[in-house]
Motif scaffolding. Structure first.
Motif, PDB file in Angstrom:
ATOM      1  N   LEU A  34       0.789  -1.490  -0.020  1.00 57.00           N
ATOM      2  CA  LEU A  34       0.137  -0.388   0.532  1.00 57.00           C
ATOM      3  C   LEU A  34       0.868   1.473   0.173  1.00 57.00           C
ATOM      4  O   LEU A  34       0.563   2.559  -0.117  1.00 57.00           O
ATOM      5  N   GLY A  35       2.333   1.257  -0.210  1.00 60.02           N
ATOM      6  CA  GLY A  35       3.113   2.214  -0.344  1.00 60.02           C
ATOM      7  C   GLY A  35       3.838   2.620   1.233  1.00 60.02           C
ATOM      8  O   GLY A  35       3.788   3.895   1.200  1.00 60.02           O
ATOM      9  N   LEU A  43       3.840   1.260  -6.290  1.00 60.83           N
ATOM     10  CA  LEU A  43       2.341   2.056  -6.368  1.00 60.83           C
ATOM     11  C   LEU A  43       1.803   1.639  -7.698  1.00 60.83           C
ATOM     12  O   LEU A  43       0.193   1.878  -7.388  1.00 60.83           O
ATOM     13  N   HIS A  44       2.292   1.536  -8.482  1.00 65.70           N
ATOM     14  CA  HIS A  44       1.660   1.058  -9.985  1.00 65.70           C
ATOM     15  C   HIS A  44       1.116  -0.078  -9.520  1.00 65.70           C
ATOM     16  O   HIS A  44      -0.074  -0.390 -10.509  1.00 65.70           O
ATOM     17  N   PHE A  45       1.114  -1.049  -9.151  1.00 67.34           N
ATOM     18  CA  PHE A  45       0.392  -2.292  -8.661  1.00 67.34           C
ATOM     19  C   PHE A  45      -0.383  -2.439  -7.154  1.00 67.34           C
ATOM     20  O   PHE A  45       0.223  -1.749  -6.386  1.00 67.34           O
ATOM     21  N   MET A  90      -8.750   3.815   4.820  1.00 64.42           N
ATOM     22  CA  MET A  90      -8.339   4.545   4.307  1.00 64.42           C
ATOM     23  C   MET A  90      -6.669   4.620   4.510  1.00 64.42           C
ATOM     24  O   MET A  90      -6.276   5.871   4.747  1.00 64.42           O
ATOM     25  N   LEU A  91      -6.236   3.529   6.053  1.00 59.61           N
ATOM     26  CA  LEU A  91      -5.030   3.799   6.691  1.00 59.61           C
ATOM     27  C   LEU A  91      -3.777   4.830   5.591  1.00 59.61           C
ATOM     28  O   LEU A  91      -3.260   5.657   6.081  1.00 59.61           O
ATOM     29  N   ARG A 117      -9.524  -1.978  -0.127  1.00 60.25           N
ATOM     30  CA  ARG A 117      -7.910  -1.514   0.380  1.00 60.25           C
ATOM     31  C   ARG A 117      -7.085  -1.105  -0.702  1.00 60.25           C
ATOM     32  O   ARG A 117      -6.792  -0.042  -0.759  1.00 60.25           O
ATOM     33  N   ALA A 118      -6.744  -2.416  -1.880  1.00 61.65           N
ATOM     34  CA  ALA A 118      -5.558  -2.158  -2.488  1.00 61.65           C
ATOM     35  C   ALA A 118      -6.635  -1.185  -3.945  1.00 61.65           C
ATOM     36  O   ALA A 118      -5.699  -0.669  -4.116  1.00 61.65           O
TER      37      ALA A 118
END
Lengths: 228, 261
Positions: free
Chosen positions: A132-133, B86-88, B108-109, B168-169
């Protein structure tokens, strides 16, 4: 010869003074050992080999030897061997030396509990944060930490109750904690001698204080029951 | 235009080559299903795409931009890896929801943390938080979880957990959403609700890579199938070709074993 009721205020007064020392040592140890333990735990899990070996070595030595020996060495070594009593004299010096010995000792026990706690959080949690970065720091503070705390509260509670009782070891370097205060009335102090009942009173102080801690720690455990 | 191009990925674990010269192309809005027996390298491939494993060799390109090169990898900073990652998006087999956050909190986190690290957060705190919450609620509603937002993961069924994980993803708006055997950890009666959600996503122009053992589902939802065995891509093609006209002996055997069980 004074009656028990006449002696009681004198004894309670002395025990209160002793208990304050006990309490101070307990609080300072906790405040020091909780964060220091985390640093040692990270050191013991570090990829830097030298750091890892040092931290694991420290944990091994501290957990492998009696706290009483550590107290004696930490207090007397600088003065007797290095000819430089870094602790200074008097009650303050003894208190500081006791704090150092207790903080180092308990930090090592805490470090092992933390390590178990951190390693028991599934690796999938960190991976989920990564994809999630999130940064490693964000993952630790926002994902891993609370799960770790939940897992370490029961073993930490045990150690904390043990710490309350272990503070009595500080009397070996003449720190005048509560048992010292109680025992004084056996030898003779403030006109009271040969009295063993003040020692029973010291036990009651321990019982009540540990009772309060038990309730508080249980409350903390319950607070963390909202998730599994 | 190809959204993803993977070239010559090699990955070893303890001297064992687990991915051997993996190359494939994925077009925008395509759904790719990766099938094959366990231990064939499917999951490892997904983990490489999400930078959870680092291949020794090979390249990854997104929209004609190189995001991974086995030769240069060691010079990348953690921040760069994070950006490329973050592309994935990745949906795990075992959900990996954060247990101390509600369904809504889970979604949201990451966005909240991202927003907090930006300089303009202090000024527009309220608007930013509201926007993040709105997006998360929309995603959870889309997943059919509008009445489950305030539940913690342990209060949800496996199927609901997996749908939260999908939301979430999606919250990070990935270019490509990856699923690692999304229904393998679920009771059989719960797989349907998750597969339905994934199918809906495929119909809404999402680019996806799905590692799955659900052959019927792969056939229905995928535009392209890759069959992997022993760390290699043995065969790839459209579903009709893979399932009805398999060319390689290994794929024929694999499909045969599925039917006769």
């Amino acid at each position: 010869m004074q009656t028990f009721m006449e002696q009681l205020p004198t004894v309670i007064g002395a025990l209160n003074v002793g208990f304050l020392q006990t309490l101070k040592l307990f609080v300072v140890t906790l405040l020091g050992a909780v964060p220091l333990g985390l640093i040692i735990a990270f050191g013991a899990m570090s990829k830097v080999k030298i750091l890892k070996v040092l931290c694991r070595g420290l944990i091994w030595i501290i957990r492998g030897t009696p706290l009483m020996i550590q107290l004696l060495i930490i207090y007397f070594f600088p003065g007797l061997v290095l000819a430089n009593n870094v602790w200074g004299g008097g009650e303050t010096g003894r208190f500081i030396a006791a704090c150092v010995a207790f903080i180092v000792n308990y930090a090592c026990y805490f470090a092992e509990i933390y390590r178990g706690g951190i390693q028991s959080v599934p690796v999938g949690q960190e991976e989920a944060g990564m994809v999630l970065g999130m940064t490693r720091r964000q993952i630790f503070f926002n994902v891993t930490l609370l799960q770790m705390i939940k897992r370490i509260v029961p073993p930490m509670s045990n150690e904390i109750l043990t710490l309350v009782k272990d503070t009595s070891l500080a009397r070996i370097i003449a720190m005048q904690e509560i048992i010292w205060a109680g025992q004084a009335f056996m030898k003779g102090s403030q006109g009271i001698s040969g009295a063993i009942w003040p020692l029973f009173f010291t036990a009651i102080y321990y019982l009540i204080f540990n009772g309060i801690l038990t309730v508080l720690l249980r409350k903390l455990e319950e607070k963390l029951e909202f998730f599994q | 235009m190809a959204i993803l191009e993977v070239k010559g990925i090699n990955k070893t674990f303890d001297d064992t080559l687990v991915l051997k010269d993996i190359s494939f192309v994925l077009e925008e809005n395509q759904v790719l299903a990766i099938i094959g027996s366990s231990g064939g390298g499917k999951t490892t491939l997904l983990r490489c795409l999400n930078f959870l494993e680092t291949p020794e060799e090979g390249e990854m390109w997104i929209h004609d931009k190189k995001i991974f090169d086995g030769l240069e990898n060691k010079t990348l900073s953690e921040a760069q890896i994070r950006e490329n990652r973050l592309h994935f998006g990745l949906v795990f087999q075992s959900f990996n929801l954060f247990p101390q956050y509600t369904a809504l909190g889970n979604v949201m986190l990451a966005r909240q943390l991202e927003a907090k690290s930006k300089p303009d957060y202090g000024k527009n705190k309220k608007e930013i938080e509201a926007a993040i919450e709105k997006q998360a609620k929309e995603l959870l509603t889309q997943m059919g979880l509008e009445d489950r937002m305030d539940n913690y993961p342990h209060q949800l069924s496996g199927g609901q957990c997996q749908r939260v994980a999908i939301a979430r993803a999606l919250a990070m708006s990935p270019d490509i959403l990856c699923f690692d055997e999304p229904t393998s950890a679920l009771d059989p009666e719960l797989t349907g609700e998750v597969l339905r959600v994934i199918k809906e996503l495929s119909e809404r122009d999402n680019t996806m890579i799905i590692v799955t053992h659900e052959m019927a589902f792969a056939r229905e939802v995928a535009d392209k199938i890759i069959f992997m065995d022993d760390g290699r891509i043995v065969e790839e093609g459209p579903p009709e070709q893979i399932f009805e006209n398999p060319k390689s002996e290994r794929l024929q055997e694999f499909l045969q074993s599925m039917i006769t069980v």
